[in-house]
Design a protein around this motif. Structure first.
Motif, PDB file in Angstrom:
ATOM      1  N   GLU A 218      -8.850 -12.384 -40.394  1.00 24.61           N
ATOM      2  CA  GLU A 218      -8.427 -11.036 -40.116  1.00 24.61           C
ATOM      3  C   GLU A 218      -7.359 -11.198 -39.030  1.00 24.61           C
ATOM      4  N   SER A 238      -5.270  -2.118 -43.502  1.00 24.44           N
ATOM      5  CA  SER A 238      -5.910  -0.905 -43.013  1.00 24.44           C
ATOM      6  C   SER A 238      -5.015   0.253 -43.110  1.00 24.44           C
ATOM      7  N   ARG A 336     -13.173  -0.117 -41.806  1.00 27.33           N
ATOM      8  CA  ARG A 336     -12.441  -1.321 -42.731  1.00 27.33           C
ATOM      9  C   ARG A 336     -12.503  -0.719 -44.062  1.00 27.33           C
ATOM     10  N   ARG A 339      -8.765   1.681 -46.705  1.00 28.80           N
ATOM     11  CA  ARG A 339      -7.846   0.328 -46.982  1.00 28.80           C
ATOM     12  C   ARG A 339      -7.027   0.557 -48.090  1.00 28.80           C
TER      13      ARG A 339
END
Length: 511
Positions: A218, A238, A336, A339
């Motif tokens: 990430e 994101s 998370r 997305r």
């Protein structure tokens, strides 16, 4: 003795006998003249070890690879010697060598012996016959018993698919300790010790057991996370960075994030790109479904304009909240799950063109390979023993934890990570590798296993601390144990920042 090809009808009789846990008949092949007698009178295997490791749970259990043979250009036979190096007590081996990614009834015996096919991102385990947990050693059928006496050894085997690409060496994996890289593969017939008969995998129907290995990473700013399974690259962008709340119009910051994604698509050889919109569990389908679809379409349109390679097709679809990556019971998990995921064929490792990692003297964090802390009031120390580059863009991190105190202590930090980083069972996954120059963080690999009832269970490609290995994190006074984890390792990196639990950040050289 030489490798024996067993006729189909004999193999079927063997499997039937195994299902009833009846002892197999003694092999007719004469014993090897190289075998000596052990103190118990059992023939002793004198072959040199090709590689060895120690059990993290039971340090007196030594595991040595004594044979790794490719058969018929498509199968691999692994032979291991298990030795009780202690002097006081018998050691059980079946629980330690079992593969906990299989259903409960298939965990026993030597089902956890395997090899890592790093370029294919595949964790290869023994074949599964129709009526037996695995094509591997069994304590009853092979007369091995449940325990290994002090100072004694036993030999076990496992038969599995050969790794792709006809490699000259492989990384051998077991459940007990760190993987053993660069074990040479022989194309000669396996030589076995007296009493061992290796079945022919072509003599009956068998199922391959392969666990895909996904390596996540990430960006440090939280704008995207990537999962690499060796075939496809899945980039989860994101939604909080790409869009304003409940909107489907791209923000100014989204352009920079999409530019990097477009560069990776250009470096890929694939002809199609999937763009999928996802939401968290907030709201309802009437809101989430159309919003996720509009957001996927906005990203598709922007990416198609940024990608310069010809012949690339784009598909966009919204899934609302129906395909979460993480639990929706925490703020971080929900963040998370909001997305837009872009999936395409994995580019070559060098194509990402990550900035060169600075030397240890220029990177932030403490230099050196050790750290100290506390557990149950006892002083605990940690030492990184290696960060080794494997083939296929993978890295193997190994480190030791030691109780420097005078009383027993449990060290539970290794399996206490962020709530969203969940696995099927407890494991030593509270570890991070960071490339400061590229501003990217790497997380332990995840072995993907089909779950009962659908979906996928994730198992950490790191030291397991669950089930029979629950006591792995218990340290007696002065006790020291070794842990490990598999990570993606950026191409060209010479140093990585390593964070293990609450120990200080370390600048660790890559070898």
């Amino acid at each position: 003795m030489s490798y024996r090809i067993i006729p189909p009808f004999v193999a079927l009789l063997m499997v039937s006998a195994c299902a009833q846990q009846a002892p197999a008949p003694a092999p007719s092949t004469p014993p090897s003249t190289a075998a000596a007698a052990s103190p118990s009178g059992t023939p002793e295997d004198t072959r040199p070890a090709l590689a060895e490791t120690r059990s993290t749970m039971t340090p007196d259990l030594k595991v040595e690879v004594v044979g790794l043979n490719r058969v018929k250009a498509k199968h691999l036979v692994a032979q291991l010697r298990l030795t009780n190096t202690g002097a006081d007590k018998d050691l059980p081996w079946t629980g330690e060598m079992g593969d906990n990614t299989r259903p409960l009834g298939q965990i026993r015996w030597a089902s956890g012996i395997g090899v890592l096919d790093a370029p294919a991102r595949a964790w290869i385990l023994p074949y599964k016959p129709a009526d037996f947990p695995c094509l591997c050693s069994d304590q009853d059928r092979d007369g091995l018993g449940y325990f290994i006496d002090p100072g004694e050894s036993i030999n076990v085997y496992a038969v599995m698919p050969a790794p792709s690409g006809n490699p000259a060496a492989a990384t051998v994996v077991t459940p007990v300790g760190p993987p053993m890289p660069d074990v040479p593969i022989s194309d000669e017939s396996p030589v076995t010790p007296p009493g061992m008969t290796i079945p022919d995998p072509d003599a009956e129907p068998v199922t391959t057991v392969v666990r895909p290995l996904v390596t996540p990473s990430e960006s440090l700013d939280g704008s995207e996370e990537t999962a690499d399974d060796g075939k496809d690259l899945q980039i989860s962008l994101s939604a909080d960075v790409l869009f304003a709340l409940n909107k489907a119009t791209l923000t100014a910051k989204a352009r920079a994030v999409l530019a990097r994604t477009a560069k990776l698509v250009d470096a890929s050889s694939g002809s199609s790109v999937r763009v999928e919109g996802h939401a968290d569990s907030s709201g309802n389908d009437a809101i989430n479904d159309p919003l996720s679809t509009r957001r996927a379409e906005a990203v598709r349109k922007a990416l198609s304009a940024l990608v310069t390679r010809q012949g690339v097709g784009f598909q966009a679809k919204g899934f609302g909240s129906r395909r979460p990556l993480y639990g929706n019971d925490t703020d971080e998990g929900r963040r998370r799950n909001r997305r837009v995921t872009v999936t395409f064929a994995r580019p070559q490792a060098a194509a990402a063109e990550q900035p060169a990692t600075p030397a240890a003297t220029d990177a932030p964090g403490a230099t050196g390979l050790t750290g100290t802390g506390k557990a149950d009031g006892q002083p605990i120390s940690m030492k990184v023993t290696g960060l080794r580059r494997l083939t296929g863009g993978l890295g193997l991190l190994s480190y030791r934890i030691k109780n420097d105190g005078s009383s027993e202590a449990w060290f539970n930090e290794l399996h206490r990570a962020q709530d969203w980083m969940s696995f099927k069972y407890r494991a030593a996954f509270n570890v991070r590798l960071t490339d400061a120059a590229a501003r990217r963080r790497y997380l332990p690999g995840r072995l993907q296993v089909p779950a009962e009832g659908g979906g996928v269970d994730a198992y950490c490609a790191c030291t397991d601390v669950s089930g029979v290995r629950l006591s792995t994190t218990k340290f007696g006074p002065g006790a020291e144990k070794e842990f490990w984890g598999l990570f993606e390792l950026p191409d060209g990196a010479t140093t990585m920042s390593v964070k293990i639990g609450s120990f200080r950040d370390l600048q660790v050289p890559v070898h």
